[in-house]
Design a protein around this motif. Structure first.
Motif: not given
Length: 277
Positions: A154-158
């Motif tokens: 997910a973008k937030a995980e990146i």
């Protein structure tokens, strides 16, 4: 350039194709809003590259292909990078999923088939470079082993994995980027596969969503096994396939590991996975 001899096109494909979606079968082009990560080739116009290879892509709310971001559902895995199409449109406000082929720009997409990527949805083997800090707070995402199911990051995980230094900033590939400002690095990580079921605090809700499952881990290899004369001492058919500049590794693998390849604080490997949509 029209013979494509000026471009080094990365590719992650490693196995036999059984199930694909390609141009003419409903696959749209890349979203022209995607930022250009790099430009391959040279004058008159280079080839705009807007994603990494071997990543999960899906169809976004505008009807275009884009890297999965934790919200976009996986449509499949791509072997080659999505190509930028912004220069093939006349307007900025809204886009049709089929760009103008004679809008004046050469992007290596002389035909619609070249602009519309093949998306693999089953029985296909890919590989990918992977490097993450052994003590990183987000390392559970990347600690998958043979047999594990995989999902898109997910973008937030990146954002979190770069902030806590689990994922390295790709300085060698994108010079000048830092942990505080690395938009191209983040765009290059977009769609990368991580362990299904593992999550970090930023996005726990999608970790066990089976609509996000898209691959199964096969095996890992040590990138150092290719850093020998057999791979780095020769050039084949006049092409710089696995050169000394990449320690004998495929370019798409080396791009992901180059900055920390010899750093003992990082786990560095080549991962293989099968598409299992």
């Amino acid at each position: 350039m029209l013979k494509k001899e000026t471009h080094k096109i990365r590719g992650a494909f490693r196995g036999t194709v059984h199930e694909v979606m390609t141009s003419g079968l409903g696959t749209p082009c890349a979203d022209p809003r995607l930022p250009v990560i790099m430009v391959e080739g040279y004058a008159p116009e280079g080839l705009d590259v807007v994603t990494n290879v071997g990543i999960a892509v899906g169809i976004n709310e505008k009807g275009f292909l884009a890297p999965c971001d934790g919200v976009i559902k996986p449509y499949g895995i791509i072997a080659h990078a999505l190509l930028g199409t912004a220069c093939m449109y006349d307007v900025d406000a809204e886009f049709n999923i089929f760009p103008s082929q004679n809008n004046g720009a050469i992007t290596m997409g002389e035909t619609l088939h070249q602009l519309t990527p093949t998306v693999y949805q089953g029985h296909t083997l890919f590989d990918h470079g992977l490097a993450y800090k052994k003590t990183g707070a987000s390392k559970a995402l990347f600690e998958y082993v043979t047999g594990d199911l995989l999902r898109p990051i997910a973008k937030a995980e990146i954002d979190a994995a770069i902030a806590d230094e689990t994922l390295p900033v790709l300085v060698k590939l994108f010079k000048g980027e830092t942990k505080a400002n690395c938009p191209k690095t983040k765009a290059y990580y977009a769609g990368t596969l991580v362990k299904f079921g593992a999550a970090i605090d930023a996005t726990p809700e999608g970790a066990n969503d089976y609509t996000m499952k898209c691959a199964r881990a096969a095996r890992t290899r040590d990138p150092k096994m290719y850093n020998n004369y057999a791979y780095t001492g020769h050039f084949q058919f006049d092409y710089d396939l696995q050169p000394k500049s990449t320690d004998g590794n495929a370019r798409h693998v080396f791009d992901m590991i180059a900055d920390v390849a010899n750093n003992s604080e990082y786990e560095v490997k080549i991962t293989e996975y099968y598409v299992t949509m």
